[in-house]
Design an enzyme around this catalytic site. Structure first.
Site, PDB file in Angstrom:
ATOM      1  N   PHE A 117      13.324  27.587   0.815  1.00  0.00           N
ATOM      2  CA  PHE A 117      13.155  26.143   1.005  1.00  0.00           C
ATOM      3  C   PHE A 117      14.064  25.706   2.147  1.00  0.00           C
ATOM      4  CE2 PHE A 117      11.560  23.278  -2.651  1.00  0.00           C
ATOM      5  CZ  PHE A 117      10.438  24.056  -2.831  1.00  0.00           C
ATOM      6  N   GLN A 238      15.392   9.382  -0.605  1.00  0.00           N
ATOM      7  CA  GLN A 238      14.762  10.386   0.244  1.00  0.00           C
ATOM      8  C   GLN A 238      13.307  10.010   0.510  1.00  0.00           C
ATOM      9  OE1 GLN A 238      13.920  14.663  -1.121  1.00  0.00           O
ATOM     10  NE2 GLN A 238      15.544  14.873   0.384  1.00  0.00           N
ATOM     11  N   HIS A 240       9.834  11.352   1.889  1.00  0.00           N
ATOM     12  CA  HIS A 240       9.111  12.569   2.241  1.00  0.00           C
ATOM     13  C   HIS A 240       8.289  12.262   3.481  1.00  0.00           C
ATOM     14  CE1 HIS A 240       6.665  16.125   2.036  1.00  0.00           C
ATOM     15  NE2 HIS A 240       7.451  16.586   1.076  1.00  0.00           N
ATOM     16  N   LEU A 250       1.634  13.130  -2.246  1.00  0.00           N
ATOM     17  CA  LEU A 250       2.412  14.027  -1.410  1.00  0.00           C
ATOM     18  C   LEU A 250       1.590  15.177  -0.832  1.00  0.00           C
ATOM     19  CD1 LEU A 250       5.809  14.704  -1.550  1.00  0.00           C
ATOM     20  CD2 LEU A 250       4.775  16.711  -2.517  1.00  0.00           C
ATOM     21  N   GLU A 253       5.340  20.430   2.109  1.00  0.00           N
ATOM     22  CA  GLU A 253       5.791  21.120   3.322  1.00  0.00           C
ATOM     23  C   GLU A 253       4.981  22.386   3.568  1.00  0.00           C
ATOM     24  OE1 GLU A 253       8.646  19.934   1.508  1.00  0.00           O
ATOM     25  OE2 GLU A 253       9.918  19.044   3.040  1.00  0.00           O
ATOM     26  N   ARG A 284      13.642  17.193   5.890  1.00  0.00           N
ATOM     27  CA  ARG A 284      12.820  16.036   5.537  1.00  0.00           C
ATOM     28  C   ARG A 284      13.284  14.763   6.222  1.00  0.00           C
ATOM     29  NH1 ARG A 284      12.009  16.995  -0.954  1.00  0.00           N
ATOM     30  NH2 ARG A 284      10.552  18.697  -0.660  1.00  0.00           N
ATOM     31  N   HIS A 351      10.424   9.147  -2.063  1.00  0.00           N
ATOM     32  CA  HIS A 351      10.188  10.332  -2.876  1.00  0.00           C
ATOM     33  C   HIS A 351      11.228  10.525  -3.971  1.00  0.00           C
ATOM     34  CE1 HIS A 351       8.630  14.253  -3.786  1.00  0.00           C
ATOM     35  NE2 HIS A 351       9.691  14.892  -3.353  1.00  0.00           N
ATOM     36  N   ARG A 396      19.138  14.838  -0.927  1.00  0.00           N
ATOM     37  CA  ARG A 396      18.906  15.923  -1.888  1.00  0.00           C
ATOM     38  C   ARG A 396      18.196  17.091  -1.224  1.00  0.00           C
ATOM     39  NH1 ARG A 396      14.152  17.319  -5.592  1.00  0.00           N
ATOM     40  NH2 ARG A 396      13.012  16.208  -3.991  1.00  0.00           N
TER      41      ARG A 396
HETATM   42  C1  LIG Z   1       5.565  14.730  -6.264  1.00  0.00           C
HETATM   43  C2  LIG Z   1       6.947  15.202  -6.614  1.00  0.00           C
HETATM   44  C3  LIG Z   1       7.251  16.556  -6.530  1.00  0.00           C
HETATM   45  C4  LIG Z   1       8.540  17.008  -6.862  1.00  0.00           C
HETATM   46  N1  LIG Z   1       8.822  18.344  -6.759  1.00  0.00           N
HETATM   47  C5  LIG Z   1      10.066  18.798  -7.079  1.00  0.00           C
HETATM   48  C6  LIG Z   1      10.386  20.192  -7.022  1.00  0.00           C
HETATM   49  O1  LIG Z   1       9.539  21.013  -6.689  1.00  0.00           O
HETATM   50  N2  LIG Z   1      11.635  20.582  -7.350  1.00  0.00           N
HETATM   51  C7  LIG Z   1      12.610  19.709  -7.737  1.00  0.00           C
HETATM   52  O2  LIG Z   1      13.723  20.127  -8.036  1.00  0.00           O
HETATM   53  N3  LIG Z   1      12.337  18.375  -7.817  1.00  0.00           N
HETATM   54  C8  LIG Z   1      11.091  17.905  -7.504  1.00  0.00           C
HETATM   55  N4  LIG Z   1      10.834  16.557  -7.575  1.00  0.00           N
HETATM   56  C9  LIG Z   1      11.830  15.666  -8.191  1.00  0.00           C
HETATM   57  C10 LIG Z   1      11.851  15.860  -9.707  1.00  0.00           C
HETATM   58  O3  LIG Z   1      10.550  16.148 -10.159  1.00  0.00           O
HETATM   59  C11 LIG Z   1      12.353  14.632 -10.480  1.00  0.00           C
HETATM   60  O4  LIG Z   1      13.537  14.195  -9.903  1.00  0.00           O
HETATM   61  C12 LIG Z   1      12.642  14.994 -11.927  1.00  0.00           C
HETATM   62  O5  LIG Z   1      11.510  15.580 -12.516  1.00  0.00           O
HETATM   63  C13 LIG Z   1      13.084  13.804 -12.768  1.00  0.00           C
HETATM   64  O6  LIG Z   1      13.242  14.240 -14.109  1.00  0.00           O
HETATM   65  P1  LIG Z   1      13.888  13.321 -15.233  1.00  0.00           P
HETATM   66  O7  LIG Z   1      13.965  14.143 -16.470  1.00  0.00           O
HETATM   67  O8  LIG Z   1      15.135  12.722 -14.735  1.00  0.00           O
HETATM   68  O9  LIG Z   1      12.847  12.141 -15.408  1.00  0.00           O
HETATM   69  P2  LIG Z   1      11.264  12.110 -15.671  1.00  0.00           P
HETATM   70  O10 LIG Z   1      10.635  13.438 -15.735  1.00  0.00           O
HETATM   71  O11 LIG Z   1      10.725  11.126 -14.713  1.00  0.00           O
HETATM   72  O12 LIG Z   1      11.185  11.519 -17.127  1.00  0.00           O
HETATM   73  C14 LIG Z   1      11.542  10.191 -17.426  1.00  0.00           C
HETATM   74  C15 LIG Z   1      11.293   9.954 -18.892  1.00  0.00           C
HETATM   75  O13 LIG Z   1      11.809   8.693 -19.268  1.00  0.00           O
HETATM   76  C16 LIG Z   1      10.859   7.996 -20.026  1.00  0.00           C
HETATM   77  N5  LIG Z   1      11.128   6.578 -19.868  1.00  0.00           N
HETATM   78  C17 LIG Z   1      11.340   5.893 -18.727  1.00  0.00           C
HETATM   79  N6  LIG Z   1      11.575   4.607 -18.994  1.00  0.00           N
HETATM   80  C18 LIG Z   1      11.516   4.470 -20.331  1.00  0.00           C
HETATM   81  C19 LIG Z   1      11.667   3.387 -21.234  1.00  0.00           C
HETATM   82  N7  LIG Z   1      11.921   2.140 -20.813  1.00  0.00           N
HETATM   83  N8  LIG Z   1      11.527   3.615 -22.542  1.00  0.00           N
HETATM   84  C20 LIG Z   1      11.245   4.849 -23.005  1.00  0.00           C
HETATM   85  N9  LIG Z   1      11.101   5.909 -22.206  1.00  0.00           N
HETATM   86  C21 LIG Z   1      11.238   5.716 -20.890  1.00  0.00           C
HETATM   87  C22 LIG Z   1       9.534   8.470 -19.514  1.00  0.00           C
HETATM   88  O14 LIG Z   1       8.536   8.259 -20.488  1.00  0.00           O
HETATM   89  C23 LIG Z   1       9.828   9.940 -19.295  1.00  0.00           C
HETATM   90  O15 LIG Z   1       9.701  10.638 -20.500  1.00  0.00           O
HETATM   91  C24 LIG Z   1       9.546  16.085  -7.257  1.00  0.00           C
HETATM   92  C25 LIG Z   1       9.231  14.739  -7.331  1.00  0.00           C
HETATM   93  C26 LIG Z   1       7.956  14.286  -6.992  1.00  0.00           C
HETATM   94  C27 LIG Z   1       7.682  12.822  -7.020  1.00  0.00           C
END
Ligand SMILES: Cc1cc2nc3c(=O)[nH]c(=O)nc-3n(C[C@H](O)[C@H](O)[C@H](O)COP(=O)(O)OP(=O)(O)OC[C@H]3O[C@@H](n4cnc5c(N)ncnc54)[C@H](O)[C@@H]3O)c2cc1C
Lengths: 584, 73
Positions: A117, A238, A240, A250, A253, A284, A351, A396
Site C-alpha cells: 500500500f 482524508q 480520497h 470510491l 487506487e 492520497r 473518506h 491516515r
Molecule cells: C469505502 C471505504 C473503504 C475503506 N477501506 C478500508 C481498508 O481497506 N482498510 C482500512 O483499514 N480502512 C478502510 N476504511 C476505513 C474503515 O473502514 C473505517 O474507518 C472503519 O471500518 C470504522 O469502523 P468502526 O468500528 O469505528 O465504525 P463502523 O464500522 O462505522 O461502525 C459504527 C457502528 O456504530 C453504530 N452506530 C452509530 N451511531 C449509532 C447510534 N446513534 N446508536 C446506535 N448505534 C450507532 C452503527 O450502527 C455501527 O454498528 C474504508 C472506509 C471506506 C469508506
C-alpha cells in the site's frame, strides 16, 4: 421509561465495538451492544483493501518500520506512544483474528496474504514494504462476520436498531449509561452501565461528496460534544482522490495501480507536473490536492469544469474485464459510462475522519481539566473512527484503520476490566440524568416549523463541501462558518411531518442531522483556526507546515471555543521520531 | 413502510444509493408480497446483496421479479 442494567454498554457494532465486546463477554461481563443497523451492516463492511500489520510474510518487516511510516504519514501529529502500541500489537491482533476464523487470503506457502500500500517502507523510508493483510477484496466484511459469530457464542447482548440518543452523566461528570430509542417501538430505553464505550464510526456525511454510507453521521461525536467533551483534530479529513462525481462511490487506487491515469479538461496527464516520479500513484493527499488545484484553476472537465477524468480504456478490454470488473460495474451504475470506452468522471471525496473523541492509548476518554489537558472521564471510553487516540494524526495510511479498530478495541476492553474491578458498583443515576436525551426526543414531536430537515441537511453538506473541502483559505472558511450558523438556526426552526412511532425514519434523520451539525462546526472552526498546512489539512493561504506554532492537537468545544494540547512525541519504549519534512 | 426505508440503510454506499433510488420510484406501489420479498432480499449480507444486484450472485426464486426492478436503478 424502560430500564436495563449491564456491566458495559457499547454503542456501535462495527469492527471496533465488536472487538471490544468479544473481549468483555468472554471475560464474563454482561455486555450490551447497541447498533442502529444490523451489526454486520456496519460501515466496516465496506473496507476492501485490508489491514496493515508487520507480519513480514512477503518482504522482511519490523513493527518499528511500520511505526516510522505511521508517524511520518501522520505528518508528525500522531501521538507516538499510541502509534508504538498499535504497530507493536499489530501482528498479535491479526493472528488473533485468524484464530477466530477470519478467512484471510493465503500465499503459496500458506501464510497470510499481504499486499503493498502507499506510504509503506522498509528500513525507515527505504524500499516499498508489503504490509497489508487481506481477505480477497472483502476484508472488512470478513472481519465483521467473524466478530459477530464469536460475539453470539460469547453471549453478547445485541440491541439491534436502537439509536443511542445521549449519554447519562451525574453531577461529578461520571458517565453512567445511555438513553437509546428503540426504533421498532418508537420508545426510549435507559441502559444503565458501569462503563460506556463509544464506537459509532465516522461522520463523512457532513460533506456533499463522501465515500461513506448514509449511516456515518457522527452520532458518538455529537453525544460527546453535548456532554461537554471537546472534539480533537477535527480539521483533519482524508479526501480520497477518486470518488465518482455526483455519487461519491470510491474507485480504488487499484485502477491507477493497473495503469489508469487522470486527465484534466485539456486532456493533459497533469499528475506528471505534481509528482514526476510517483505520478498517479502518489499519496492520497497529494493526488487529491492536485485534482482540486486543476479544478480550482479552471482546468476541470465537463460543462462546469468541476471534475477530472480517470482514463482506463487504454488498459484494454480483456484486462479490464479480468482485473477490474467491480470498477466497471461501479462506473456503469453511478457514472453511467462504460470504462471500456470512456473515462470516469471523478472528484476528491471525503473518506476518513482522522479526528474524534480524545482518548489515551488505552481507550479512556480524556479532557482538559484542573489536573492538565488529559484527565480521564470516569466510565467513558471511545474507540475506532469516532475516537482520536491519535494514531493517524494529520493523515491516515491505508489499512491502518482496521488495525486501529482491533488494537484499541482490545486495549479499551482491558482497561474497562480494570475499571470494573475498581468500581464494583456504580453510583445511582440522578433523576434528571436522562433529561438531555428525552428533551432531544421530545423536540422532534413539535408540529410547527418553517424549515424542512432534508433542505437543511443538503445545505449543510454543500456549505462544508465548498467552504471546508480540499482547498481552504481564511475568507472562505469564515464565510462558511457564518453560513453554517444560519443553517443551524434553520434546523432549530425545522419540524418533521411524520409523527408516527414505528420506524420513524424522519425523526431518526433529524436526530442524525443534529449530530452532523456538531461535527461540521467542530471541523470548520478547527480548520479556520489552524493557520498552517499539515497532512490532509491544506491551507492555500498558509501552505507550509509550521512545527514551531502548530505541533499541537486542536480541541474544539461545543460552545465554539478552541483549546490545544501537546502532541505526545515520546513513545512508550523506543526513541522518538522527531519531525522531518515529509517527502515521498 | 418506513421499515423498508430504514433496512435499506446499509454499510456500503453503493447499496444506499441503488436501494434508495429503487424505493423513490417504487415504494408507494409495492404490493404486500413484494414488500415481503424486498425485506427478504435485505436479509442478505451487504457484499452478497451487491453481488446479486450486479448479477454475480443468484437470489431465491421469489425475489427475482423484484430484483429486475432493483437492477434498473
Ligand atoms: C469505502 C471505504 C473503504 C475503506 N477501506 C478500508 C481498508 O481497506 N482498510 C482500512 O483499514 N480502512 C478502510 N476504511 C476505513 C474503515 O473502514 C473505517 O474507518 C472503519 O471500518 C470504522 O469502523 P468502526 O468500528 O469505528 O465504525 P463502523 O464500522 O462505522 O461502525 C459504527 C457502528 O456504530 C453504530 N452506530 C452509530 N451511531 C449509532 C447510534 N446513534 N446508536 C446506535 N448505534 C450507532 C452503527 O450502527 C455501527 O454498528 C474504508 C472506509 C471506506 C469508506
Amino acid at each position: 421509561m424502560e430500564k436495563r442494567k449491564f456491566d458495559v454498554a457499547i454503542i456501535g457494532a462495527g469492527g471496533a465495538g465488536m472487538r471490544a465486546a468479544l473481549q468483555l463477554s468472554t471475560a464474563g461481563y454482561k455486555v450490551a451492544v447497541l447498533s442502529k443497523v444490523f451489526p454486520t451492516r456496519s460501515h466496516t463492511v465496506a473496507a476492501q483493501g485490508g489491514i496493515t500489520a508487520a507480519l513480514g510474510n512477503v518482504t522482511e518487516d519490523n513493527w518499528l518500520w511500520h511505526m516510522y511510516d505511521t508517524v511520518k504519514g501522520s505528518d508528525y501529529l500522531g501521538d507516538q506512544d499510541a502509534i508504538e502500541y498499535m504497530c507493536r500489537m499489530g501482528p498479535q491482533v491479526v493472528y488473533e483474528m485468524e484464530h477466530f476464523g477470519l478467512p484471510f487470503s493465503r500465499l503459496e506457502n500458506g501464510k497470510i496474504y499481504q499486499r503493498p500500500f502507499g506510504g509503506q517502507s522498509r528500513n525507515f523510508g527505504g524500499d516499498q514494504a508489503t504490509r497489508t493483510c487481506a481477505a480477497a477484496d472483502r476484508t472488512g466484511h470478513a472481519m465483521l462476520h467473524t466478530l459477530y459469530q464469536r460475539n453470539i457464542q460469547a453471549k453478547t447482548h445485541f440491541f439491534v436498531e436502537f439509536l443511542a440518543i445521549d449519554l447519562v452523566r451525574d453531577a461529578e461528570g461520571r458517565v453512567l449509561g445511555v438513553v437509546a430509542l428503540d426504533m421498532e417501538k418508537g420508545e426510549p430505553l435507559l441502559i444503565e452501565a458501569r462503563a460506556t464505550l463509544l464506537a459509532t464510526g465516522g461522520a463523512g456525511r457532513i460533506f456533499q461528496a463522501s465515500t461513506n454510507a448514509f449511516i456515518n453521521t457522527g452520532d458518538g461525536l455529537g453525544m460527546a460534544s453535548r456532554a461537554g467533551i471537546p472534539l480533537e483534530d477535527m480539521e483533519f479529513w482524508q479526501f480520497h482522490p477518486t470518488g465518482v462525481m455526483g455519487a461519491g462511490v470510491l474507485i480504488s487506487e487499484g485502477v491507477r495501480g493497473e495503469g489508469g491515469y487522470l486527465v484534466n479538461g485539456a486532456g493533459e496527464r497533469f499528475m506528471e507536473r505534481y509528482a514526476p516520479h510517483a505520478r498517479d500513484l502518489a499519496g492520497r493527499d497529494v493526488v487529491a490536492r492536485a485534482i482540486a488545484i486543476e479544478i480550482h484553476e479552471g482546468r476541470g472537465c465537463g460543462p462546469h469544469k468541476d471534475h477530472v477524468l480517470l482514463k482506463l480504456d487504454h488498459i484494454g478490454r480483456d484486462e479490464i474485464l479480468d482485473k477490474l470488473p467491480g470498477i466497471r460495474e461501479i462506473a456503469l451504475k453511478f457514472a453511467h459510462v462504460d470504462p471500456l470506452e470512456a473515462p470516469i468522471p471523478v472528484v476528491p471525496t471525503a473518506h476518513y475522519m482522522m479526528g474524534g473523541i480524545p482518548t489515551h492509548y488505552r481507550g479512556q476518554v480524556v479532557v482538559p481539566a484542573r489536573t492538565g489537558p488529559e484527565e480521564a472521564v470516569p466510565g467513558l471510553y471511545a474507540i475506532g473512527e469516532c475516537a482520536c487516540v491519535s494514531v493517524h494524526g494529520a493523515n491516515r495510511l491505508g489499512g491502518n484503520s482496521l488495525l486501529d479498530l482491533l488494537v484499541f478495541g482490545q486495549a479499551a476492553a482491558e482497561h474497562i476490566v480494570e475499571f470494573l474491578k475498581e468500581n464494583p458498583t456504580s453510583p445511582p443515576i440522578p433523576k434528571e440524568g436522562p433529561d438531555l436525551a428525552l428533551a432531544r426526543l421530545a423536540r422532534w414531536d413539535r408540529r410547527e416549523g418553517t424549515e424542512r430537515v432534508a433542505d437543511v441537511y443538503r445545505d449543510m453538506q454543500g456549505i462544508m463541501q465548498s467552504h471546508c473541502g480540499v482547498f481552504r483559505r481564511a475568507e472562505v472558511l469564515e464565510e462558511g462558518i457564518a453560513k453554517l450558523e444560519e443553517a443551524r438556526q434553520r434546523l432549530d426552526r425545522a419540524a418533521i411531518d411524520d409523527h408516527s412511532k414505528v420506524f420513524n425514519t424522519a425523526r431518526v434523520e433529524a436526530l442524525e442531522l443534529e449530530n452532523l451539525m456538531e461535527v461540521a462546526f467542530a471541523t470548520i472552526r478547527s480548520a479556520a483556526a489552524r493557520t498552517e498546512s499539515r497532512g490532509a489539512h491544506a491551507r492555500d493561504d498558509y501552505p507550509e507546515r509550521d512545527d514551531r506554532n502548530w505541533l499541537k492537537h486542536t480541541l474544539a468545544h461545543g460552545d465554539g471555543t478552541i483549546d490545544y494540547k501537546p502532541v505526545r512525541l515520546k513513545p512508550l519504549t523506543v526513541p522518538s521520531f522527531p519531525p522531518k519534512t515529509r517527502t515521498y | 413502510m418506513s421499515e423498508l426505508r430504514w433496512r435499506s440503510r446499509r454499510g456500503m454506499l453503493e447499496l444506499d444509493i441503488v436501494l434508495g433510488r429503487f424505493l423513490d420510484r417504487h415504494e408507494a406501489r409495492l404490493s404486500e408480497d413484494q414488500a415481503k420479498a424486498y425485506l427478504g432480499l435485505l436479509e442478505y449480507p451487504d457484499a452478497e446483496l451487491w453481488d446479486i444486484i450486479t448479477g454475480k450472485g443468484e437470489p431465491e426464486a421469489v425475489e427475482k421479479p423484484l430484483l429486475e426492478l432493483i437492477r434498473m436503478n
